[in-house]
Design a protein around this motif. Structure first.
Motif, PDB file in Angstrom:
ATOM      1  N   GLY A 364       0.771  -1.295   0.143  1.00 53.42           N
ATOM      2  CA  GLY A 364      -0.084  -0.136  -0.049  1.00 53.42           C
ATOM      3  C   GLY A 364       0.822   1.194   0.099  1.00 53.42           C
ATOM      4  O   GLY A 364       1.854   1.263  -0.306  1.00 53.42           O
ATOM      5  N   THR A 365       0.380   2.544   0.267  1.00 52.00           N
ATOM      6  CA  THR A 365       0.923   3.630   0.177  1.00 52.00           C
ATOM      7  C   THR A 365       1.228   4.177   1.527  1.00 52.00           C
ATOM      8  O   THR A 365       0.933   3.490   2.653  1.00 52.00           O
ATOM      9  CB  THR A 365      -0.254   4.637  -0.496  1.00 52.00           C
ATOM     10  N   SER A 368      -2.354   4.796   3.540  1.00 52.10           N
ATOM     11  CA  SER A 368      -3.252   3.663   3.160  1.00 52.10           C
ATOM     12  C   SER A 368      -2.483   2.321   2.959  1.00 52.10           C
ATOM     13  O   SER A 368      -1.958   2.294   2.119  1.00 52.10           O
ATOM     14  CB  SER A 368      -4.231   3.856   2.198  1.00 52.10           C
ATOM     15  N   MET A 390      -3.148  -1.034  -2.285  1.00 46.27           N
ATOM     16  CA  MET A 390      -3.704   0.167  -2.249  1.00 46.27           C
ATOM     17  C   MET A 390      -2.629   1.298  -3.038  1.00 46.27           C
ATOM     18  O   MET A 390      -1.172   0.639  -2.914  1.00 46.27           O
ATOM     19  CB  MET A 390      -3.581   0.877  -0.755  1.00 46.27           C
ATOM     20  N   GLY A 391      -2.839   2.118  -3.624  1.00 46.16           N
ATOM     21  CA  GLY A 391      -1.986   2.892  -4.367  1.00 46.16           C
ATOM     22  C   GLY A 391      -1.828   2.534  -5.922  1.00 46.16           C
ATOM     23  O   GLY A 391      -1.121   3.226  -6.469  1.00 46.16           O
ATOM     24  N   ASP A 434      -6.396   5.333  -3.233  1.00 43.29           N
ATOM     25  CA  ASP A 434      -6.438   5.027  -1.547  1.00 43.29           C
ATOM     26  C   ASP A 434      -7.260   6.016  -0.846  1.00 43.29           C
ATOM     27  O   ASP A 434      -8.018   6.973  -1.734  1.00 43.29           O
ATOM     28  CB  ASP A 434      -4.681   5.312  -1.244  1.00 43.29           C
TER      29      ASP A 434
END
Lengths: 617, 224
Positions: A364-365, A368, A390-391, A434
């Motif tokens: 993810g980021t 998030s 995410m991302g 996200d």
């Protein structure tokens, strides 16, 4: 069934299950998700049961009726292990061939394989299917491996190990710290950090405490929570037991709408099996934890997905929200501290406990973490459930996983977050998906619905659809949501009927802002999002409806006119036959024309015309 | 013993309010008028009409939000504005929505007049019940009758008796009528649909069109 009293019992049982299931040479899994049910997977499964019995394969072949595998566009899906063969669109008549060719002789049936849309090559195994390649299936992975009604299957793939670890090696505070460190955010839509919520509930004074799993998913076109609870109910239970231990809860509820009968049934089965083996009830795994889970069936009201309305519904009251100044973690169900999480949030917990927060936060980021399941529906080639880190950009989801638009049209927008979200136009498709970036562009993550719309979609019509949906689902308690949405619906109705005037858009915007500002609960506060985002990105389309009285996408019937191109018409007469109002005149072999006063604007003539001579203006 | 108090800022003034009281109660105590529809002292707050919204923020900035003052309890250090532009804009729109659906209910007329509305931009309807829920709360909380409740959802929501028949618990006490805003004789000033005269708010003298002769207070339940 045995009782699990210690961690060693669980290990021993797992070894026994593996030994016992090792006797099968082949495993056939039929997808039993809701999408495949619609395609007739039950018939395929029954046919397989019969055929296996008839051919005397019962000791050799294990047939599994699993949960949703995600690729619903191509259902019913059948996979054969250990070869890893992936068959799609399997029908009853294919069953004898599967047994006689694939199972008995190991030959792959070409015509049941998935054909890649780009390379036109037949693909044998699941991992080579383009739909799955960009996905990172962490939560959904096991859906295809286990039979949701058999706790043994779940234990075999390492189920309840996270619970054993949590109860045996960790203190409640350590669990909460781990969830906090993982950066898990609530998957129900708002994206509140789960660890902080749990901490609030743990620290809140009051006894008993409750945990609730929210499976009242009601967004049009979204079905990921349902598929998770249907396909892997034990995963949710395990997450809830870990959460109960961390927060000191004694009782849990799974709130699921009665419109999800399979989810209700599978969750009920999982609960009763877990009770039998001692994973629910008194003194779970000898740790002294007492916890039980019940199912609370909802009546299928959209507003009951809101936490306070859901709690009122469990209490037996009318499902209406109340003022949320005091959060539900302090004062929730029956006035006691209550922690409510979405199905997907609970499903992430066992993995965080078992594999650690570092593993989870590596996906993810920055803000998030982890993966998110989306239900990709609408006008794309590959519809179904996708789980992505995410991302990832919208473009990757829609074009790489979803395979792009159907029948060569251009994609215009994607609607994310259901009725509370908004439409994101195609030029913004490089946006990373996200929580924060979606909110920034006026939409939201929501629970993960993603409706792809191509150029033939009228955005005013879409906005109208969502406003009407919410108007019907509004509980009617507060004035801005009840009356405001009704008025917004009226204004939009007027615009699509060609009665909009210069004031309409101004009034619509002003009203939308007030409804968002003053509504009581999340439903009303986010209800204007579809309208506001459509106005933000597709304002010219609204203006075309009002000023030129034209619908650019040719959807709003009062604003369009059908005509036949005199050059293109071959005079075949097909349109004359289908026209329900006899509005088409003309001799055979001569160009036809449409009598405007009779035309009902149903579009049948355009659908049937082989020469594409019917024009819409 | 002195009751516990909290300090808050109300329309720019630092005040001390009793702990556990709502913003509305505190404001009324200090003579600040916040219009209400579904609120009645001694009945539990409902938070349905949203007309009593105020803008709430915290000391030291941050984002502000709107919430109903009848349900929001005072907290230490909150900054409340009852007449900020955001509140007025919201309240005006709510008044417009209310009077458009129930132009012949006195309280809707009053609030519209007080918000200075002279024209309603929505098609007028003629509902007599504004779904404030006062009758239901009166019946169950004060009269111990529990004979009334809401039925339906959204736009089809209505006040109803259980299964549309009068239960034995209803003693015909008329408590529901007593609190119902629809039972107050309405102002006959609204003649043309969509036009509000608003004369009562502009004239120095009481216009002869006010049926209750309560010019200036609009409604006894809504003291200035």
């Amino acid at each position: 069934m045995r009782r699990i009293r210690t961690v060693f019992d669980l290990e021993k049982w797992k070894r026994e299950i593996i030994a016992k299931q090792g006797q099968y040479e082949t495993e056939i899994s039929v997808c039993g998700g809701t999408g495949c049910h619609a395609y007739g997977c039950k018939k395929v499964k029954n046919e397989l049961v019969k055929a296996i019995r008839k051919n005397g394969y019962r000791s050799k072949v294990r047939l599994k009726f699993t949960g949703c595998r995600g690729f619903c566009e191509r259902g019913p899906i059948v996979t054969i292990q250990p070869q890893g063969i992936f068959y799609q669109r399997v029908q009853e008549k294919d069953v004898p061939a599967i047994l006689s060719e694939t199972v008995a002789q190991g030959r792959v049936l070409e015509y049941l394989l998935y054909e890649d849309a780009v390379t036109k090559r037949k693909v044998t195994s699941e991992k080579d299917v383009s739909f799955y390649q960009k996905q990172q299936r962490v939560v959904l992975e096991n859906n295809g491996l286990i039979e949701p009604t058999k706790i043994e299957d779940y234990i075999r793939i390492g189920g309840y190990q996270a619970l054993a670890k949590a109860l045996g090696e960790m203190t409640p505070d350590q669990i909460i710290d781990e969830v906090k460190a993982a950066g898990l955010r609530g998957r129900g839509g708002a994206g509140f950090p789960t660890g902080i919520k749990w901490e609030g509930c743990r620290k809140a004074p009051g006894f008993p405490k409750y945990v609730i799993c929210n499976c009242d998913e009601g967004d049009p076109g979204a079905y990921m929570d349902r598929s998770l609870l249907e396909g892997n109910p034990n995963l949710i239970l395990e997450g809830m037991i870990v959460g109960a231990y961390a927060m000191g809860a004694k009782q849990g509820f799974i709130y699921v709408r009665h419109e999800y009968p399979l989810a209700c049934r599978n969750a009920e089965t999982a609960i009763s099996q877990a009770r039998k083996v001692g994973l629910l009830g008194q003194n779970i795994m000898g740790s002294g934890l007492d916890f039980d889970v019940e199912i609370a069936q909802g009546g299928g009201a959209f507003v009951c997905g809101e936490s306070t309305a859901l709690i009122a519904s469990i209490e037996g009251k009318v499902g209406e929200p109340r003022s949320k100044q005091t959060h539900t973690v302090i004062q929730g169900l029956w006035g006691k501290p209550t922690n409510l999480n979405n199905v997907e949030t609970w499903a992430n917990i066992p993995m965080i406990i078992q594999q650690g927060s570092q593993w989870f936060s590596s996906m993810g980021t920055e803000k998030s973490k982890g993966t998110k399941i989306f239900s990709l529906v609408g006008q794309v080639k590959n519809t179904g459930l996708v789980e992505v880190p995410m991302g990832i950009t919208l473009k990757e989801i829609i074009f790489d996983i979803g395979g792009g638009p159907q029948n060569g049209k251009r994609i215009k927008a994607v609607q994310t977050g259901g009725p509370s979200g908004g439409c994101i136009p195609a030029p913004l498709f490089d946006l990373p998906v996200d929580f924060d970036s979606l909110t920034q562009v006026g939409s939201m993550m929501g629970s993960g619905g993603m409706i792809v719309m191509e150029e033939g979609t009228c955005m005013v019509d879409v906005a109208k659809y969502f406003v009407h949906f919410l108007q019907e689902e509004s509980c009617g308690k507060c004035l801005p949501c009840r009356e405001g949405l009704k008025r917004m619906g009226e204004i939009l109705e007027g615009i699509t009927d060609g009665q909009g005037n210069g004031e309409s858009l101004f009034l619509l915007e002003e009203l939308a802002q007030v409804v968002a500002d003053t509504s009581l609960c999340g439903l009303g506060k986010t209800a204007p999002n579809p309208v506001l985002s459509a106005l933000r990105y597709f304002r010219p389309e609204f203006e075309a409806h009002i000023e030129q009285k034209k619908c650019p996408a040719a959807v709003c019937t009062p604003l369009i006119k059908y005509a036949i191109s005199q050059g293109g018409c071959t005079g075949c007469g097909a349109c004359q036959k289908v026209c329900p109002t006899q509005a088409i005149a003309g001799e055979r072999k001569q160009p036809h024309r449409i009598l405007a006063e009779l035309c009902g604007k149903c579009g049948s003539c355009r659908d049937i015309c082989k020469a594409n001579a019917v024009l819409v203006q | 013993m002195k009751p516990k108090t909290v300090n808050l800022t109300l329309d720019g003034a630092l005040i001390e309010a009793e702990k556990g009281s709502t913003i509305l109660q505190a404001a009324r105590q200090f003579g600040i008028h916040i219009p209400t529809v579904c609120y009645l002292e001694n009945l539990s707050p409902y938070g349905g009409c949203r007309v009593c919204v105020v803008e709430i923020g915290h000391n030291g900035g941050g984002k502000t939000f709107l919430d109903t003052s009848c349900t929001h309890e005072v907290r230490e250090g909150i900054v409340v504005q009852t007449k900020s532009p955001r509140v007025i804009r919201a309240r005006r729109m709510l008044a417009e929505l209310l009077v458009a659906s129930a132009p012949n209910v006195k309280i809707a007329q009053d609030i519209a007049a007080r918000m200075g509305l002279l024209r309603v931009r929505f098609p007028m309807e003629d509902q007599r019940c504004i779904l404030c829920g006062l009758c239901i709360r009166m019946c169950s909380e004060q009269m111990d009758g529990r004979a009334l409740g809401f039925a339906g959802r959204g736009v089809t929501k209505r006040v109803s008796l259980p299964f549309e028949t009068r239960p034995e618990t209803c003693r015909l006490c008329r408590g529901c009528d007593y609190v119902c805003p629809g039972m107050v004789a309405p102002c006959p000033g609204i003649k043309e649909p969509g036009e509000l005269c608003g004369r009562c708010t502009r004239l120095e003298e009481m216009p002869n069109c006010c049926p209750t002769g309560t010019f200036g207070c609009f409604c006894e339940r809504n003291p200035l």
